[in-house]
Design an enzyme around this catalytic site. Structure first.
Site, PDB file in Angstrom:
ATOM      1  N   CYS A  56      -6.616   0.967   2.630  1.00 50.35           N
ATOM      2  CA  CYS A  56      -7.597   2.056   2.601  1.00 50.35           C
ATOM      3  C   CYS A  56      -7.398   2.988   1.422  1.00 50.35           C
ATOM      4  CB  CYS A  56      -7.522   2.861   3.890  1.00 50.35           C
ATOM      5  SG  CYS A  56      -8.044   1.939   5.324  1.00 50.35           S
ATOM      6  N   GLU A  59       0.860  -1.189   0.000  1.00 51.38           N
ATOM      7  CA  GLU A  59       0.000   0.000   0.000  1.00 51.38           C
ATOM      8  C   GLU A  59       0.891   1.232   0.000  1.00 51.38           C
ATOM      9  OE1 GLU A  59      -2.881   0.456   3.174  1.00 51.38           O
ATOM     10  OE2 GLU A  59      -3.773   2.148   2.104  1.00 51.38           O
ATOM     11  N   GLU A 103     -11.644  -2.667   3.232  1.00 51.48           N
ATOM     12  CA  GLU A 103     -12.111  -2.993   4.589  1.00 51.48           C
ATOM     13  C   GLU A 103     -13.537  -2.484   4.748  1.00 51.48           C
ATOM     14  OE1 GLU A 103      -9.637  -1.357   7.732  1.00 51.48           O
ATOM     15  OE2 GLU A 103      -8.631  -3.280   7.885  1.00 51.48           O
TER      16      GLU A 103
HETATM   17  O1  AHR Z   1      -2.312  -1.398   6.744  1.00 55.70           O
HETATM   18  C1  AHR Z   1      -2.750  -0.128   7.080  1.00 55.70           C
HETATM   19  C2  AHR Z   1      -4.259  -0.005   7.007  1.00 55.70           C
HETATM   20  O2  AHR Z   1      -4.858  -0.867   7.922  1.00 55.70           O
HETATM   21  C3  AHR Z   1      -4.854  -0.430   5.688  1.00 55.70           C
HETATM   22  O3  AHR Z   1      -4.851   0.597   4.773  1.00 55.70           O
HETATM   23  C4  AHR Z   1      -6.262  -0.776   6.063  1.00 55.70           C
HETATM   24  O4  AHR Z   1      -6.822  -1.719   5.190  1.00 55.70           O
HETATM   25  C5  AHR Z   1      -6.145  -1.236   7.486  1.00 55.70           C
HETATM   26  O5  AHR Z   1      -7.078  -0.618   8.294  1.00 55.70           O
END
Ligand code: AHR
Length: 664
Positions: free
Chosen positions: A251, A57, A383
């Site tokens: 996210c 990410e 999520e």
């Molecule tokens: O890994 C960090 C964040 O944790 C991610 O973006 C999200 O999916 C989770 O809440």
């Protein structure tokens, strides 16, 4: 009065004292003898090639300022503040000016550029600070490029400078007036290594020049690709032999609102036409604001697929399902308006797998990859939770399965591994016969130890499980005090034996998040940390790597008194067989404060005189961490162990993770 930091210090000392006392006492304890049995002739469920993967990410400067090797920040002047990262310097006021212009009709995705007018012979420079400085290496070649439109002959005097202004590499680039925009380039070599250099651009000649996409890359990138990725960071990933790579999050897929969501189509094609947006982690945490965090998408979906291919991992893109982050705005797109979102998913499959005659497959081919990327699975939402998610999942699933029945879909079960949100989605998605459920757990180390048997109770005929995001938290979620310490890594190893033992249900797992820049992070803990030149794997990284590089091809029963090893006397374990190398692979975690010397009986082992190979990961303290200066403090140690007939008796020191490989 005792302040917070003193309290934390005392707490740490108490914890250390407790740990060392236990270690000390353990010398006076007899190692406990246990009789473990591995049934080498009873291979069970296959271990999927995808079992151990990675989660990428763009958080903590993971992409711009991290994996994407571009050194210039805000190269196209599209940050909210168009000159953020740039500083104007003039020996005498009036030597030159910089003006920000916008040509949105002509270039809607990258509208801004700057016009520099140089009036006098005196020095006038613009300098770029890079991402927390620029990491420059002595002897390395750097490639500078710029899009320019000069109305007079102007020469750029480029200098890499150390923080005290010393030149550590220089070049000259004449920009001739041709009446049109063109790309000019020059390469030069740096003389000195500096972690926090900057790029200074001086102007010579009188007149105006328009500039855009001012860029600087090292020559040495992963696979020497121009404009490519940082080789040291990709190497750390490749060394893990990951089964899959999940991208682009997290996210970031959702966005704070729908306008800020990740849209893959805006991340492919020519880099100068990729529309920059703000990174959602720019403003997420008041305690870790990062006002210069944007997404240039120089690392976009084509590059993610290419990275997956390079490191032998299956691509797992996660797409927005018409819902923005439910921790932020919770915006959802009305169902009657959801078609463009679904079309994005269908087109992505064509981009990855379609032949060059299709619209999106043609774009992939034009970008240099006529062969398909062999996409087999895709995530619908990150999520998400609640009935809104189920409603949207249903329409996505119907459309994708109708056109591409072979594509497996990954579904959200929300942000927690239990509770109301989880139960609702878990029940509903199981009734809908979902393919793969994505579970997330950011919990304390104890939770991981206690949940090593979590999947023993799961329905063997239900959806597959993807442990899509997990990491033990030494403090609490999103706390700045979280550390990638040995206590957390060991608890994860214990838990992962439970994932492996249940490989018939758990098909994929990935630690999260993956990367963090030591000077630009928002979230800890993270698997790999880096600065502008160096990088290191945490103890958690070595746990992941040991599992992934010793996965085997099928589960073998490993029992103590007829039961799986799920924490009896602090012991956790799993066993697999590798049908290609004919090796039995045993993973054991001793989470107890005492040494243990189990006797392992390998039933039906062929007679062998070759000693077993043992990899051991341990540390002197639960607080032990790796760092840029001591990157291998907690890293695997290699030994051998004799086999007596069908038995072997490893000595498992307190707080140790061991991987034992036996030739069969
Ligand atoms: O890994 C960090 C964040 O944790 C991610 O973006 C999200 O999916 C989770 O809440």
């Amino acid at each position: 009065m005792v302040n917070n930091s003193q309290l934390r210090h005392r707490k740490r000392n108490r914890k250390k004292y407790f740990f060392y006392t236990l270690l000390f006492l353990s010398f006076f304890q007899h190692a406990t003898a246990q009789n473990l049995i591995v049934q080498t002739n009873k291979p069970g469920a296959p271990i999927q090639p995808t079992m151990w993967g990675i989660f990428f990410e763009d958080i903590n400067l993971a992409a711009d300022g991290g994996l994407y090797a571009e050194l210039v920040k805000n190269r196209s002047f599209e940050f909210t503040n168009p000159l953020m990262g740039w500083t104007e310097r003039s020996s005498v006021p009036g030597n030159g000016t910089v003006l920000v212009l916008n040509r949105s009709a002509e270039k809607p995705d990258n509208p801004r550029f700057i016009r520099v007018t140089h009036y006098a012979d005196g020095p006038y420079t613009l300098s770029n600070e890079g991402f927390r400085g620029m990491g420059i290496k002595a002897g390395e070649t750097y490639h500078f490029s710029v899009w320019d439109h000069a109305t007079a002959p102007i020469t750029l005097r480029l200098q890499l400078q150390s923080p005290d202004g010393r030149s550590i590499g220089a070049a000259t680039l004449p920009l001739n007036p041709t009446g049109t925009w063109k790309k000019d380039t020059v390469s030069f070599t740096a003389t000195t290594t500096d972690l926090h250099a900057h790029l200074s651009i001086g102007f010579e000649g009188q007149g105006a020049v328009d500039l855009d996409m001012i860029s600087l890359f090292p020559d040495h990138t992963w696979k020497q690709r121009p404009g490519g990725l940082r080789a040291d960071l990709v190497q750390l990933l490749a060394d893990m032999h990951p089964g899959f790579i999940r991208f682009p999050g997290g996210c970031i897929v959702e966005g704070r609102d729908l306008a800020n969501r990740y849209q893959w189509k805006k991340t492919v094609g020519k880099v100068e036409d990729r529309q920059l947006i703000i990174n959602r982690w720019n403003t997420e945490f008041a305690h870790r604001p990062t006002p210069d965090y944007f997404q240039s998408f120089g690392l976009g979906f084509f590059e993610y697929f290419q990275l997956a291919e390079d490191i032998g991992a299956q691509p797992l893109p996660i797409l927005n399902c018409g819902m923005a982050c439910q921790f932020n705005t919770s915006e959802v797109v009305p169902i009657p308006d959801i078609d463009p979102y679904i079309q994005d998913a269908l087109d992505l499959i064509e981009f990855a797998n379609g032949d060059a005659t299709t619209k999106w497959g043609g774009l992939r081919a034009a970008m240099g990859h006529p062969e398909p990327f062999h996409l087999k699975m895709m995530g619908v939402g990150n999520e998400q939770w609640g009935p809104q998610y189920v409603q949207r999942y249903r329409v996505f699933s119907k459309a994708i399965k109708a056109k591409y029945p072979g594509i497996l879909l990954v579904n959200s079960t929300g942000p927690d591994p239990n509770g109301e949100k989880f139960d609702f989605l878990n029940d509903t998605l199981r009734k809908l016969h979902a393919d793969i459920l994505d579970e997330h757990y950011y919990r304390k180390p104890d939770w991981f130890l206690q949940n090593a048997n979590r999947y023993d109770r799961y329905d063997r005929n239900g959806p597959a499980i993807f442990a899509g995001e997990y990491a033990a938290q030494s403090d609490k979620v999103v706390s700045v005090n979280n550390r990638n310490n040995w206590e957390c890594a060991l608890a994860e190893a214990a838990f992962m034996t439970g994932l492996e033992r249940n490989a018939d249900v758990v098909r994929m797992a990935s630690y999260a998040p993956l990367f963090a820049h030591v000077d630009g992070w928002q979230w800890a803990p993270d698997l790999i940390w880096f600065d502008n030149l160096r990088s290191y794997g945490t103890p958690d990284y070595y746990v992941q790597k040991l599992f992934a590089t010793n996965k085997g091809t099928a589960i073998l029963p490993l029992t103590l008194n007829g039961s799986p090893l799920t924490g009896q006397e602090g012991l956790y374990g799993s066993a697999t067989i590798d049908s290609a190398t004919h090796e039995v692979i045993i993973k054991l975690v001793n989470a107890a404060a005492k040494p243990q010397t189990p006797t392992i009986r390998l039933e039906d082992l062929r007679r062998t005189t070759t000693p077993a190979t043992v990899w051991t990961l341990t540390a002197a303290s639960p607080d032990a961490v790796n760092s840029l200066d001591n990157p291998m403090a907690v890293s695997p140690n290699h030994t051998t162990l004799p086999i007596h007939g069908k038995n072997l008796t490893p000595t498992l020191a307190p707080y140790t993770f061991s991987v034992i490989r036996i030739k069969n």
